[in-house]
Design a protein around this motif. Structure first.
Motif, PDB file in Angstrom:
ATOM      1  N   VAL A 149       0.830  -1.197   0.000  1.00 62.30           N
ATOM      2  CA  VAL A 149       0.000   0.000   0.000  1.00 62.30           C
ATOM      3  C   VAL A 149       0.870   1.254   0.000  1.00 62.30           C
ATOM      4  CG1 VAL A 149      -0.181   0.204   2.525  1.00 62.30           C
ATOM      5  CG2 VAL A 149      -2.025   1.064   1.076  1.00 62.30           C
ATOM      6  N   ALA A 150       2.109   1.134   0.470  1.00 66.27           N
ATOM      7  CA  ALA A 150       3.036   2.266   0.538  1.00 66.27           C
ATOM      8  C   ALA A 150       4.205   2.091  -0.430  1.00 66.27           C
ATOM      9  CB  ALA A 150       3.554   2.428   1.964  1.00 66.27           C
ATOM     10  N   TRP A 151       3.946   1.494  -1.583  1.00 64.20           N
ATOM     11  CA  TRP A 151       5.013   1.199  -2.547  1.00 64.20           C
ATOM     12  C   TRP A 151       5.787   2.442  -2.960  1.00 64.20           C
ATOM     13  CZ3 TRP A 151       4.882   3.491  -7.383  1.00 64.20           C
ATOM     14  CH2 TRP A 151       3.668   4.097  -7.741  1.00 64.20           C
ATOM     15  N   HIS A 152       5.089   3.576  -3.033  1.00 64.47           N
ATOM     16  CA  HIS A 152       5.752   4.809  -3.473  1.00 64.47           C
ATOM     17  C   HIS A 152       6.806   5.281  -2.489  1.00 64.47           C
ATOM     18  CE1 HIS A 152       2.539   5.971  -0.783  1.00 64.47           C
ATOM     19  NE2 HIS A 152       2.968   7.208  -0.745  1.00 64.47           N
ATOM     20  N   LEU A 153       6.625   4.937  -1.193  1.00 64.51           N
ATOM     21  CA  LEU A 153       7.639   5.301  -0.203  1.00 64.51           C
ATOM     22  C   LEU A 153       8.970   4.623  -0.507  1.00 64.51           C
ATOM     23  CD1 LEU A 153       5.611   5.008   3.141  1.00 64.51           C
ATOM     24  CD2 LEU A 153       5.878   7.004   1.660  1.00 64.51           C
ATOM     25  N   TYR A 154       8.898   3.372  -0.908  1.00 65.48           N
ATOM     26  CA  TYR A 154      10.106   2.613  -1.203  1.00 65.48           C
ATOM     27  C   TYR A 154      10.746   3.073  -2.512  1.00 65.48           C
ATOM     28  CZ  TYR A 154       8.474  -0.391   2.559  1.00 65.48           C
ATOM     29  OH  TYR A 154       8.069  -0.865   3.784  1.00 65.48           O
ATOM     30  N   LEU A 155       9.915   3.386  -3.503  1.00 66.24           N
ATOM     31  CA  LEU A 155      10.457   3.883  -4.770  1.00 66.24           C
ATOM     32  C   LEU A 155      11.236   5.174  -4.557  1.00 66.24           C
ATOM     33  CD1 LEU A 155      10.702   4.023  -7.872  1.00 66.24           C
ATOM     34  CD2 LEU A 155       8.464   5.162  -7.903  1.00 66.24           C
ATOM     35  N   MET A 156      10.629   6.129  -3.858  1.00 65.21           N
ATOM     36  CA  MET A 156      11.263   7.438  -3.726  1.00 65.21           C
ATOM     37  C   MET A 156      12.355   7.464  -2.665  1.00 65.21           C
ATOM     38  SD  MET A 156       8.282  10.215  -4.618  1.00 65.21           S
ATOM     39  CE  MET A 156       6.820   9.528  -3.828  1.00 65.21           C
ATOM     40  N   ALA A 157      12.525   6.376  -1.936  1.00 66.26           N
ATOM     41  CA  ALA A 157      13.631   6.274  -0.983  1.00 66.26           C
ATOM     42  C   ALA A 157      14.928   5.857  -1.655  1.00 66.26           C
ATOM     43  CB  ALA A 157      13.286   5.270   0.114  1.00 66.26           C
ATOM     44  N   GLN A 158      14.873   5.439  -2.917  1.00 69.20           N
ATOM     45  CA  GLN A 158      16.074   4.965  -3.607  1.00 69.20           C
ATOM     46  C   GLN A 158      17.031   6.119  -3.898  1.00 69.20           C
ATOM     47  OE1 GLN A 158      16.363   1.631  -3.750  1.00 69.20           O
ATOM     48  NE2 GLN A 158      14.382   1.799  -2.691  1.00 69.20           N
ATOM     49  N   PRO A 159      18.309   5.807  -4.115  1.00 66.49           N
ATOM     50  CA  PRO A 159      19.292   6.866  -4.398  1.00 66.49           C
ATOM     51  C   PRO A 159      18.866   7.747  -5.564  1.00 66.49           C
ATOM     52  CG  PRO A 159      20.414   4.786  -3.988  1.00 66.49           C
ATOM     53  CD  PRO A 159      18.939   4.470  -4.045  1.00 66.49           C
ATOM     54  N   ALA A 160      19.331   8.971  -5.532  1.00 69.22           N
ATOM     55  CA  ALA A 160      18.936   9.960  -6.533  1.00 69.22           C
ATOM     56  C   ALA A 160      19.282   9.498  -7.938  1.00 69.22           C
ATOM     57  CB  ALA A 160      19.615  11.294  -6.237  1.00 69.22           C
ATOM     58  N   GLY A 161      18.376   9.764  -8.849  1.00 72.62           N
ATOM     59  CA  GLY A 161      18.578   9.451 -10.255  1.00 72.62           C
ATOM     60  C   GLY A 161      17.435   8.637 -10.810  1.00 72.62           C
ATOM     61  N   LEU A 162      17.384   7.356 -10.470  1.00 74.37           N
ATOM     62  CA  LEU A 162      16.382   6.471 -11.052  1.00 74.37           C
ATOM     63  C   LEU A 162      14.951   6.856 -10.680  1.00 74.37           C
ATOM     64  CD1 LEU A 162      15.771   4.011 -12.783  1.00 74.37           C
ATOM     65  CD2 LEU A 162      16.050   2.582 -10.729  1.00 74.37           C
ATOM     66  N   PRO A 163      14.615   7.100  -9.396  1.00 75.20           N
ATOM     67  CA  PRO A 163      13.219   7.456  -9.096  1.00 75.20           C
ATOM     68  C   PRO A 163      12.762   8.709  -9.838  1.00 75.20           C
ATOM     69  CG  PRO A 163      14.402   6.925  -7.079  1.00 75.20           C
ATOM     70  CD  PRO A 163      15.422   7.022  -8.164  1.00 75.20           C
ATOM     71  N   GLU A 164      13.623   9.716  -9.887  1.00 78.84           N
ATOM     72  CA  GLU A 164      13.255  10.952 -10.570  1.00 78.84           C
ATOM     73  C   GLU A 164      13.002  10.700 -12.056  1.00 78.84           C
ATOM     74  OE1 GLU A 164      15.899  12.196  -7.086  1.00 78.84           O
ATOM     75  OE2 GLU A 164      15.740  10.505  -8.470  1.00 78.84           O
ATOM     76  N   ALA A 165      13.855   9.890 -12.684  1.00 76.67           N
ATOM     77  CA  ALA A 165      13.699   9.616 -14.102  1.00 76.67           C
ATOM     78  C   ALA A 165      12.437   8.821 -14.385  1.00 76.67           C
ATOM     79  CB  ALA A 165      14.927   8.869 -14.626  1.00 76.67           C
ATOM     80  N   MET A 166      12.165   7.820 -13.555  1.00 76.41           N
ATOM     81  CA  MET A 166      10.980   6.996 -13.763  1.00 76.41           C
ATOM     82  C   MET A 166       9.704   7.807 -13.599  1.00 76.41           C
ATOM     83  SD  MET A 166      12.125   3.525 -11.764  1.00 76.41           S
ATOM     84  CE  MET A 166      10.526   2.738 -12.015  1.00 76.41           C
ATOM     85  N   ILE A 167       9.659   8.641 -12.566  1.00 77.23           N
ATOM     86  CA  ILE A 167       8.443   9.418 -12.302  1.00 77.23           C
ATOM     87  C   ILE A 167       8.254  10.500 -13.352  1.00 77.23           C
ATOM     88  CG2 ILE A 167       7.350  10.999 -10.665  1.00 77.23           C
ATOM     89  CD1 ILE A 167       8.766   9.311  -8.438  1.00 77.23           C
ATOM     90  N   ALA A 168       9.342  11.184 -13.728  1.00 76.70           N
ATOM     91  CA  ALA A 168       9.233  12.243 -14.729  1.00 76.70           C
ATOM     92  C   ALA A 168       8.756  11.703 -16.065  1.00 76.70           C
ATOM     93  CB  ALA A 168      10.575  12.948 -14.887  1.00 76.70           C
ATOM     94  N   ALA A 169       9.111  10.461 -16.379  1.00 81.39           N
ATOM     95  CA  ALA A 169       8.741   9.873 -17.665  1.00 81.39           C
ATOM     96  C   ALA A 169       7.249   9.617 -17.781  1.00 81.39           C
ATOM     97  CB  ALA A 169       9.521   8.577 -17.887  1.00 81.39           C
ATOM     98  N   THR A 170       6.580   9.521 -16.643  1.00 81.20           N
ATOM     99  CA  THR A 170       5.132   9.237 -16.660  1.00 81.20           C
ATOM    100  C   THR A 170       4.441  10.025 -15.549  1.00 81.20           C
ATOM    101  OG1 THR A 170       3.491   7.453 -16.560  1.00 81.20           O
ATOM    102  CG2 THR A 170       5.477   7.176 -15.229  1.00 81.20           C
ATOM    103  N   ALA A 171       4.808  11.294 -15.433  1.00 79.42           N
ATOM    104  CA  ALA A 171       4.426  12.088 -14.270  1.00 79.42           C
ATOM    105  C   ALA A 171       2.917  12.167 -14.063  1.00 79.42           C
ATOM    106  CB  ALA A 171       5.016  13.494 -14.374  1.00 79.42           C
ATOM    107  N   ASP A 172       2.167  12.497 -15.088  1.00 81.84           N
ATOM    108  CA  ASP A 172       0.721  12.652 -14.908  1.00 81.84           C
ATOM    109  C   ASP A 172       0.074  11.339 -14.479  1.00 81.84           C
ATOM    110  OD1 ASP A 172       0.947  15.286 -15.535  1.00 81.84           O
ATOM    111  OD2 ASP A 172      -0.365  15.235 -17.294  1.00 81.84           O
ATOM    112  N   THR A 173       0.488  10.242 -15.079  1.00 79.86           N
ATOM    113  CA  THR A 173      -0.057   8.940 -14.699  1.00 79.86           C
ATOM    114  C   THR A 173       0.309   8.596 -13.267  1.00 79.86           C
ATOM    115  OG1 THR A 173       0.050   8.162 -16.982  1.00 79.86           O
ATOM    116  CG2 THR A 173      -0.100   6.490 -15.266  1.00 79.86           C
ATOM    117  N   PHE A 174       1.548   8.878 -12.901  1.00 78.35           N
ATOM    118  CA  PHE A 174       2.023   8.585 -11.546  1.00 78.35           C
ATOM    119  C   PHE A 174       1.217   9.364 -10.512  1.00 78.35           C
ATOM    120  CE2 PHE A 174       4.857   9.640  -7.958  1.00 78.35           C
ATOM    121  CZ  PHE A 174       5.206   8.359  -7.529  1.00 78.35           C
ATOM    122  N   PHE A 175       1.161  10.667 -10.652  1.00 79.33           N
ATOM    123  CA  PHE A 175       0.488  11.482  -9.643  1.00 79.33           C
ATOM    124  C   PHE A 175      -1.030  11.283  -9.673  1.00 79.33           C
ATOM    125  CE2 PHE A 175       4.490  13.939 -10.289  1.00 79.33           C
ATOM    126  CZ  PHE A 175       5.000  13.769  -9.007  1.00 79.33           C
ATOM    127  N   ALA A 176      -1.595  11.083 -10.843  1.00 78.22           N
ATOM    128  CA  ALA A 176      -3.038  10.857 -10.932  1.00 78.22           C
ATOM    129  C   ALA A 176      -3.445   9.563 -10.238  1.00 78.22           C
ATOM    130  CB  ALA A 176      -3.478  10.825 -12.390  1.00 78.22           C
TER     131      ALA A 176
END
Length: 292
Positions: A149-176
């Protein structure tokens, strides 16, 4: 042009070196600061703020890294530590002429409010948190498959680079996915407000991730240190939550009771975005807190 709370004026207030917060201010009287959650802006308080501004000064900022506030690069974990963001809140209130103020926060804003009240107990007269656990307890109660249920906490806890790239690539879908999946009343977030949340979040991916990453690192360290020292919240405190404990197997009131010595805990049958789904209830609960 961003949306604003009707009847409120907006200000840009310097709070730290190179950092200014965008804040909507309305009403007159004793001050109340309202901090928004994810993936939102100060606009989430529009109904509650208008109600409470009838008899007090209500201050609704965008947090550092969100909305129209500044988004400094994360040069270290302290940049988006809740301790830093809490200091922003105190500086904002003081810049507006208030040394002491009541404070309420939802989601990420509730974590900032919690830290602000611990670090600046002389400034915070009353505290309310909506639908969150303190960082230390949040990580402790997440176990096994239920933690998905808190999967996003683990994604955004990862070292800088990959989480930002993954989220930016599909930002509207992610936040929606959060705006749509966490609400109990889909009509509570109307189309223009939803579009504003998506726009603001899309433009703030690095700082939003840095905020979450801090909660898996420096914020957790700060909570652990406070727990070891026995620090508590001694001002009147209100906690409003959904009943996540039934699903994840914890007693939310007991967890909060270990931090707050003057606690009222409410469980509401609403979705996560309770200030928009049931603003009358939230406003009434905040008025009751402020009367304590």
């Amino acid at each position: 042009m961003t949306l604003e709370i009707p009847g409120f004026t907006t200000r840009r207030v310097p709070v730290a070196d190179g950092v200014s917060l965008h804040a909507a201010v309305g009403g007159q009287g004793e001050p109340l600061v309202l901090l928004h959650g994810f993936p939102q802006t100060h606009l989430m308080w529009r109904h509650v703020a208008a109600d409470l501004a009838r008899d007090r000064t209500v201050i609704c900022p965008d947090l550092r890294g969100y909305g129209a506030s500044d988004k400094p690069p994360a040069t270290g974990p302290e940049t988006y530590a809740k301790r830093t963001m809490g200091a922003d809140v105190v500086a904002l209130a003081r810049a507006l002429g208030f040394e002491r103020f009541a404070l309420a926060g939802h989601d990420r804003g509730a974590l900032v409010a919690f830290r602000t009240a611990l670090d600046h107990a002389d400034a915070v007269t009353h505290l309310a948190t909506l639908d969150v656990l303190p960082t230390l307890d949040m990580w402790d109660v997440l176990h096994g498959a239920d933690a998905q249920v808190a999967w996003h906490l683990y994604l955004m806890a990862q070292p800088a680079g990959l989480p930002e790239a993954m989220i930016a690539a599909t930002a509207d879908t992610f936040f929606a996915s959060f705006l749509d999946g966490w609400t109990g009343r889909p009509d509570a977030i109307v189309p223009d407000v939803r579009a504003e949340y998506l726009r603001a979040s899309r433009e703030a991916v690095p700082s939003i991730v840095a905020d979450y990453r801090a909660s898996a690192g420096i914020d957790l360290e700060h909570d652990r240190a406070d727990r070891a020292q026995g620090r508590t919240l001694d001002m009147p405190t209100l906690v409003i939550q959904q009943d996540w404990g039934a699903r994840l197997g914890y007693d939310a009131q007991a967890l909060w009771g270990a931090w707050a010595t003057d606690l009222v805990h409410r469980t509401l049958a609403v979705g996560h975005f309770m200030a928009e789904e049931s603003p009358g209830t939230v406003a009434a609960e905040l008025r009751a807190l402020l009367a304590r």
